[in-house]
Design a protein around this motif. Structure first.
Motif, PDB file in Angstrom:
ATOM      1  N   ILE A 209     -37.085  33.887  28.941  1.00 50.43           N
ATOM      2  CA  ILE A 209     -35.833  33.134  29.011  1.00 50.43           C
ATOM      3  C   ILE A 209     -35.734  32.529  30.402  1.00 50.43           C
ATOM      4  CG2 ILE A 209     -33.304  33.242  28.928  1.00 50.43           C
ATOM      5  CD1 ILE A 209     -33.572  35.677  27.100  1.00 50.43           C
ATOM      6  N   TYR A 210     -35.446  31.250  30.482  1.00 51.95           N
ATOM      7  CA  TYR A 210     -35.261  30.602  31.776  1.00 51.95           C
ATOM      8  C   TYR A 210     -34.166  29.552  31.657  1.00 51.95           C
ATOM      9  CZ  TYR A 210     -38.128  26.629  30.102  1.00 51.95           C
ATOM     10  OH  TYR A 210     -38.617  25.557  29.400  1.00 51.95           O
ATOM     11  N   HIS A 211     -33.802  28.940  32.794  1.00 51.59           N
ATOM     12  CA  HIS A 211     -32.664  28.019  32.804  1.00 51.59           C
ATOM     13  C   HIS A 211     -32.992  26.812  33.691  1.00 51.59           C
ATOM     14  CE1 HIS A 211     -30.338  31.399  31.132  1.00 51.59           C
ATOM     15  NE2 HIS A 211     -30.938  32.137  32.053  1.00 51.59           N
ATOM     16  N   THR A 212     -33.369  25.708  33.081  1.00 53.06           N
ATOM     17  CA  THR A 212     -33.649  24.507  33.865  1.00 53.06           C
ATOM     18  C   THR A 212     -32.405  24.041  34.619  1.00 53.06           C
ATOM     19  OG1 THR A 212     -35.438  23.776  32.408  1.00 53.06           O
ATOM     20  CG2 THR A 212     -34.353  22.083  33.705  1.00 53.06           C
ATOM     21  N   HIS A 213     -31.235  24.251  34.051  1.00 52.14           N
ATOM     22  CA  HIS A 213     -29.985  23.840  34.694  1.00 52.14           C
ATOM     23  C   HIS A 213     -29.113  25.061  35.020  1.00 52.14           C
ATOM     24  CE1 HIS A 213     -30.470  19.650  32.618  1.00 52.14           C
ATOM     25  NE2 HIS A 213     -31.145  19.741  33.751  1.00 52.14           N
ATOM     26  N   GLY A 214     -29.730  26.074  35.570  1.00 53.33           N
ATOM     27  CA  GLY A 214     -29.024  27.321  35.829  1.00 53.33           C
ATOM     28  C   GLY A 214     -27.926  27.237  36.864  1.00 53.33           C
TER      29      GLY A 214
ATOM     30  N   ILE B 293     -37.687  30.271  25.952  1.00 50.81           N
ATOM     31  CA  ILE B 293     -36.329  29.827  25.620  1.00 50.81           C
ATOM     32  C   ILE B 293     -35.689  29.254  26.874  1.00 50.81           C
ATOM     33  CG2 ILE B 293     -34.064  30.488  24.737  1.00 50.81           C
ATOM     34  CD1 ILE B 293     -35.435  32.942  23.437  1.00 50.81           C
ATOM     35  N   ASP B 294     -35.515  27.947  26.902  1.00 54.59           N
ATOM     36  CA  ASP B 294     -34.781  27.296  27.981  1.00 54.59           C
ATOM     37  C   ASP B 294     -33.321  27.273  27.541  1.00 54.59           C
ATOM     38  OD1 ASP B 294     -33.955  25.869  30.158  1.00 54.59           O
ATOM     39  OD2 ASP B 294     -35.064  24.041  29.698  1.00 54.59           O
ATOM     40  N   LEU B 295     -32.522  28.156  28.120  1.00 51.95           N
ATOM     41  CA  LEU B 295     -31.138  28.349  27.671  1.00 51.95           C
ATOM     42  C   LEU B 295     -30.190  27.480  28.487  1.00 51.95           C
ATOM     43  CD1 LEU B 295     -29.436  30.006  25.648  1.00 51.95           C
ATOM     44  CD2 LEU B 295     -29.060  31.652  27.498  1.00 51.95           C
ATOM     45  N   HIS B 296     -29.446  26.648  27.781  1.00 53.82           N
ATOM     46  CA  HIS B 296     -28.492  25.723  28.394  1.00 53.82           C
ATOM     47  C   HIS B 296     -27.094  25.965  27.849  1.00 53.82           C
ATOM     48  CE1 HIS B 296     -31.337  22.617  30.146  1.00 53.82           C
ATOM     49  NE2 HIS B 296     -32.167  23.351  29.397  1.00 53.82           N
ATOM     50  N   ARG B 297     -26.139  25.297  28.470  1.00 56.86           N
ATOM     51  CA  ARG B 297     -24.781  25.173  27.956  1.00 56.86           C
ATOM     52  C   ARG B 297     -24.523  23.696  27.709  1.00 56.86           C
ATOM     53  NH1 ARG B 297     -20.861  23.521  31.925  1.00 56.86           N
ATOM     54  NH2 ARG B 297     -21.765  21.643  31.013  1.00 56.86           N
ATOM     55  N   ASP B 298     -24.041  23.352  26.530  1.00 59.35           N
ATOM     56  CA  ASP B 298     -23.852  21.955  26.142  1.00 59.35           C
ATOM     57  C   ASP B 298     -22.662  21.343  26.884  1.00 59.35           C
ATOM     58  OD1 ASP B 298     -24.375  19.611  24.812  1.00 59.35           O
ATOM     59  OD2 ASP B 298     -23.744  20.321  22.845  1.00 59.35           O
ATOM     60  N   SER B 299     -22.576  20.017  26.840  1.00 57.97           N
ATOM     61  CA  SER B 299     -21.437  19.295  27.406  1.00 57.97           C
ATOM     62  C   SER B 299     -20.897  18.356  26.348  1.00 57.97           C
ATOM     63  CB  SER B 299     -21.870  18.510  28.648  1.00 57.97           C
ATOM     64  OG  SER B 299     -20.778  17.794  29.181  1.00 57.97           O
ATOM     65  N   VAL B 300     -19.626  18.520  25.996  1.00 58.27           N
ATOM     66  CA  VAL B 300     -19.053  17.731  24.900  1.00 58.27           C
ATOM     67  C   VAL B 300     -17.823  16.940  25.300  1.00 58.27           C
ATOM     68  CG1 VAL B 300     -19.934  19.331  23.151  1.00 58.27           C
ATOM     69  CG2 VAL B 300     -17.628  19.672  24.099  1.00 58.27           C
ATOM     70  N   GLY B 301     -17.324  17.101  26.521  1.00 63.21           N
ATOM     71  CA  GLY B 301     -16.113  16.415  26.940  1.00 63.21           C
ATOM     72  C   GLY B 301     -14.880  17.285  26.734  1.00 63.21           C
ATOM     73  N   LYS B 302     -13.761  16.816  27.243  1.00 65.20           N
ATOM     74  CA  LYS B 302     -12.527  17.594  27.209  1.00 65.20           C
ATOM     75  C   LYS B 302     -11.960  17.710  25.790  1.00 65.20           C
ATOM     76  CE  LYS B 302     -11.136  16.371  31.936  1.00 65.20           C
ATOM     77  NZ  LYS B 302     -10.096  15.733  32.769  1.00 65.20           N
ATOM     78  N   ASN B 303     -11.142  18.738  25.616  1.00 65.43           N
ATOM     79  CA  ASN B 303     -10.366  18.920  24.380  1.00 65.43           C
ATOM     80  C   ASN B 303     -11.242  19.096  23.134  1.00 65.43           C
ATOM     81  OD1 ASN B 303      -7.945  18.543  25.902  1.00 65.43           O
ATOM     82  ND2 ASN B 303      -8.261  16.313  25.758  1.00 65.43           N
ATOM     83  N   LYS B 304     -12.424  19.677  23.296  1.00 62.21           N
ATOM     84  CA  LYS B 304     -13.286  19.952  22.149  1.00 62.21           C
ATOM     85  C   LYS B 304     -13.713  21.417  22.187  1.00 62.21           C
ATOM     86  CE  LYS B 304     -15.093  15.235  21.712  1.00 62.21           C
ATOM     87  NZ  LYS B 304     -16.304  14.381  21.704  1.00 62.21           N
ATOM     88  N   HIS B 305     -12.749  22.290  21.983  1.00 59.23           N
ATOM     89  CA  HIS B 305     -13.012  23.725  22.042  1.00 59.23           C
ATOM     90  C   HIS B 305     -13.453  24.188  20.660  1.00 59.23           C
ATOM     91  CE1 HIS B 305     -11.443  28.073  22.794  1.00 59.23           C
ATOM     92  NE2 HIS B 305     -12.758  27.988  22.873  1.00 59.23           N
ATOM     93  N   THR B 306     -14.747  24.305  20.462  1.00 58.75           N
ATOM     94  CA  THR B 306     -15.296  24.702  19.163  1.00 58.75           C
ATOM     95  C   THR B 306     -15.853  26.116  19.244  1.00 58.75           C
ATOM     96  OG1 THR B 306     -17.435  23.719  19.730  1.00 58.75           O
ATOM     97  CG2 THR B 306     -15.878  22.328  18.525  1.00 58.75           C
ATOM     98  N   TYR B 307     -15.674  26.852  18.172  1.00 59.37           N
ATOM     99  CA  TYR B 307     -16.226  28.203  18.072  1.00 59.37           C
ATOM    100  C   TYR B 307     -16.214  28.603  16.608  1.00 59.37           C
ATOM    101  CZ  TYR B 307     -11.298  29.525  17.713  1.00 59.37           C
ATOM    102  OH  TYR B 307      -9.986  29.621  17.317  1.00 59.37           O
ATOM    103  N   THR B 308     -16.897  29.683  16.299  1.00 59.45           N
ATOM    104  CA  THR B 308     -16.846  30.262  14.961  1.00 59.45           C
ATOM    105  C   THR B 308     -16.461  31.724  15.098  1.00 59.45           C
ATOM    106  OG1 THR B 308     -18.063  30.458  12.862  1.00 59.45           O
ATOM    107  CG2 THR B 308     -19.286  30.954  14.876  1.00 59.45           C
ATOM    108  N   MET B 309     -16.205  32.390  13.996  1.00 56.94           N
ATOM    109  CA  MET B 309     -15.858  33.810  14.016  1.00 56.94           C
ATOM    110  C   MET B 309     -17.017  34.617  13.435  1.00 56.94           C
ATOM    111  SD  MET B 309     -12.854  33.910  15.396  1.00 56.94           S
ATOM    112  CE  MET B 309     -12.422  35.638  15.094  1.00 56.94           C
ATOM    113  N   ILE B 310     -17.548  35.546  14.230  1.00 53.02           N
ATOM    114  CA  ILE B 310     -18.609  36.441  13.773  1.00 53.02           C
ATOM    115  C   ILE B 310     -18.203  37.862  14.132  1.00 53.02           C
ATOM    116  CG2 ILE B 310     -21.031  37.115  14.035  1.00 53.02           C
ATOM    117  CD1 ILE B 310     -21.722  34.234  14.608  1.00 53.02           C
ATOM    118  N   ASP B 311     -18.158  38.726  13.138  1.00 47.30           N
ATOM    119  CA  ASP B 311     -17.742  40.114  13.332  1.00 47.30           C
ATOM    120  C   ASP B 311     -16.374  40.204  14.017  1.00 47.30           C
ATOM    121  OD1 ASP B 311     -20.093  41.015  12.154  1.00 47.30           O
ATOM    122  OD2 ASP B 311     -21.164  41.068  14.074  1.00 47.30           O
TER     123      ASP B 311
END
Length: 394
Positions: free
Chosen positions: A189-194, A270-288
């Protein structure tokens, strides 16, 4: 002549303002830099002719907001896109230039997946109960490339695809298993944009609150599933004390190449990143019962609109595509709403280093740290299941 002079004056003024802003700590700094970047891309006469080593160009291109919120087609036309891993050398692959001789060449418009709002993405945003597994079953039945493109991928305008690159049945059945070896690190696991990717409530200067902290959580969950993990916490986009995303993929390639040489059992990156989507787009799902950030697998195609990019040759492209598709399908069956469609883009992103190379966008800037870390367990389970061969229909 007057128009050209005006553009030169405008460009010079914008560059001067950019330098002043880079030296400031204004709360509006990032917003203003983004606007300057856009204007430079569209109008700048001198900037488009700077070499990639020029410091001013590096400042413009290294600004995260500029990269994330600007129309990539316009950037390409302005010659400001930094070609990852070029290094001034073209690979000798023996492959032809461009799209000559390629059948069924499709751009993003032809594949009906341009805006990121194709059917599969609409379904994933509905969360639990949307029945995304039905799409996987349908794909197994029809093995149709157009169905695959329209329901499992977002195809960026920087690239093109051909039907020959997506043999559906072979992709679903390709053996991507990796038996676990006790005491051997098999996953990197590494992070190009860590250094530049954090979350809505991240505390400044706390790696535990950034994408690196999420990487630590993913390492722990993968090890619970029986695989030993090497977690490279190097901040590859922090160069000489400053954020410089323009060279991050080159520096991360150097780093992971060394790590893989020293750890020859590593077969998954695995190059692990965090996406960028702009303001007011708080998306998530429910798991357990937990709010969980949504995941997107990402593939670099080493292709522009015309065809192959030879100097970004990827001998593992077919395997990369198969691996991400199997993960996507398994995730859709196990965790409804957990994944977006796979994103296909034009360049390579260091995915050529192994057959089982992944670039993962986990959550976005509007997710909390807790939501992002909650995604580690289901993501690790999906990866481990595919590596162990414990999946349906593959």
């Amino acid at each position: 002549m007057e128009k050209r002079l005006f553009r030169i004056i405008l460009s010079s003024a914008l560059i001067a303002l950019l330098i002043l802003l880079e030296c400031s700590e204004s709360s509006l700094k990032e917003q203003i830099l983004g606007k300057i970047g856009t204007s430079l891309a569209a109008n700048a006469f001198p900037v488009s002719r700077m070499s990639r080593e020029d410091k001013l160009l590096q400042v413009v291109m290294g600004n995260p907001l500029y990269f994330q919120n600007t129309d990539m087609e316009r950037l390409a036309e302005s010659k400001l896109i930094y070609m990852e891993n070029n290094g001034g050398k073209k690979a000798s692959t023996g492959e032809g230039q461009g799209a000559n001789g390629e059948s069924d060449l499709q751009g993003s418009a032809d594949a009906s997946a341009v805006a990121g709002e194709n059917l599969a993405q609409v379904q994933t945003m509905k969360g639990a109960g949307s029945g995304t597994a039905a799409y996987v079953n349908k794909l197994r039945e029809n093995k149709d490339v157009s169905y695959l493109w329209n329901h499992f991928y977002i195809i960026d305008s920087t690239t093109s695809v051909t039907k020959a690159l997506f043999p559906v049945e072979e992709m679903l059945k390709r053996n991507m298993t990796l038996p676990a070896k006790a005491g051997k690190k098999q996953i990197l696991i590494y992070h190009t944009h860590g250094a530049s990717e954090a979350f809505s409530d991240s505390r400044r200067g706390r790696d535990s609150d950034s994408v690196i902290g999420v990487g630590r959580a993913l390492k722990q969950e993968l090890e619970k599933n029986g695989y030993q993990v090497y977690h490279d916490q190097t901040k590859y986009d922090l160069i000489n004390g400053q954020i410089d995303r323009s060279k991050a993929y080159n520096t991360s390639l150097d780093g992971i190449t060394k790590i893989m040489k020293e750890n020859p059992d590593i077969q998954v990156t695995i190059d692990l990143h965090r996406d960028s989507v702009g303001k007011n787009k708080h998306t998530y799902t429910m798991i357990d019962g937990k709010k969980t950030a949504i995941v997107m697998f990402f593939n670099g195609m080493s292709r522009n609109k015309s065809g192959k990019i030879d100097y970004l040759y990827n001998p593992n492209l077919e395997a990369n595509l198969s691996f991400s598709l199997q993960l996507k399908c398994h995730a859709m069956e196990q965790y409804d709403g957990f994944t977006k469609p796979i994103y296909l883009k034009g360049y390579r992103y260091n995915l050529h280093v192994a057959e089982r190379s992944l670039l993962v966008e986990l959550g976005n800037e509007n997710n909390t740290v807790e939501e992002a870390k909650n995604a580690a367990a289901p993501l690790a389970k999906v990866i481990a299941d595919v590596l162990k061969g414990e999946v349906k229909g593959f």
